[in-house]
Design a protein around this motif. Sequence first.
Motif, PDB file in Angstrom:
ATOM      1  N   UNK A   1       0.877  -1.179   0.000  1.00 13.64           N
ATOM      2  CA  UNK A   1       0.000   0.000   0.000  1.00 13.64           C
ATOM      3  C   UNK A   1       0.911   1.225   0.000  1.00 13.64           C
ATOM      4  N   UNK A   2       0.323   2.373  -0.217  1.00 15.14           N
ATOM      5  CA  UNK A   2       1.018   3.647  -0.029  1.00 15.14           C
ATOM      6  C   UNK A   2       0.312   4.365   1.111  1.00 15.14           C
ATOM      7  N   UNK A   3       1.093   4.898   2.055  1.00 18.91           N
ATOM      8  CA  UNK A   3       0.494   5.668   3.145  1.00 18.91           C
ATOM      9  C   UNK A   3       0.050   7.033   2.603  1.00 18.91           C
ATOM     10  N   UNK A   4      -0.575   7.877   3.413  1.00 16.03           N
ATOM     11  CA  UNK A   4      -1.057   9.164   2.901  1.00 16.03           C
ATOM     12  C   UNK A   4       0.038  10.075   2.334  1.00 16.03           C
ATOM     13  N   UNK A   5       1.305   9.801   2.587  1.00 14.59           N
ATOM     14  CA  UNK A   5       2.415  10.610   2.081  1.00 14.59           C
ATOM     15  C   UNK A   5       3.169   9.903   0.971  1.00 14.59           C
ATOM     16  N   UNK A   6       2.625   8.800   0.481  1.00 18.21           N
ATOM     17  CA  UNK A   6       3.248   8.094  -0.636  1.00 18.21           C
ATOM     18  C   UNK A   6       4.303   7.081  -0.246  1.00 18.21           C
ATOM     19  N   UNK A   7       4.568   6.873   1.050  1.00 21.74           N
ATOM     20  CA  UNK A   7       5.529   5.844   1.444  1.00 21.74           C
ATOM     21  C   UNK A   7       4.970   4.476   1.058  1.00 21.74           C
ATOM     22  N   UNK A   8       5.796   3.686   0.423  1.00 23.67           N
ATOM     23  CA  UNK A   8       5.410   2.327   0.026  1.00 23.67           C
ATOM     24  C   UNK A   8       5.597   1.417   1.234  1.00 23.67           C
ATOM     25  N   UNK A   9       4.566   0.652   1.585  1.00 22.12           N
ATOM     26  CA  UNK A   9       4.592  -0.264   2.723  1.00 22.12           C
ATOM     27  C   UNK A   9       4.244  -1.663   2.235  1.00 22.12           C
ATOM     28  N   UNK A  10       5.015  -2.644   2.650  1.00 28.61           N
ATOM     29  CA  UNK A  10       4.730  -4.037   2.303  1.00 28.61           C
ATOM     30  C   UNK A  10       4.232  -4.753   3.544  1.00 28.61           C
ATOM     31  N   UNK A  11       3.259  -5.643   3.364  1.00 31.00           N
ATOM     32  CA  UNK A  11       2.735  -6.482   4.447  1.00 31.00           C
ATOM     33  C   UNK A  11       2.901  -7.927   4.028  1.00 31.00           C
TER      34      UNK A  11
END
Length: 129
Positions: A113-123
Amino acid sequence: MSLITGLDHVNLLIDSGDDALSRARAFYQELLGLEPLERPANTDSGNPGAWYQCGVQQLHLTTEKDASAVNRRSRRHPAFRVANLEALRKKLESAGVEIIAGNRFPGQERFFVRDPWGNRLEFVERSAS
């Protein structure tokens, strides 16, 4: 013998602004369920931010002008290990967060996903096999 014993924390940049930390709290604390930590006043950047506990590691957020512009172009990311990937997927989708599929690898299921600031996060959820 390795001198590195583990990963202590990851720092992500979020945009500065009056509502940055309340938006961070809504996403990282309320939606993802990370536990907030006391953040020292004398951080190296001197910028406002927030710290969260994430298992034995920590996630640090630091505000910086126009962070979103850089984040949205980047593929760098932390990967969070989760116990129930499908439950997290449903929770994020119902909050309006776009799920981004990742390539399949043996022994795990994952998405981004991308957080509200565009950081890419993997789960990632590891399988027993």
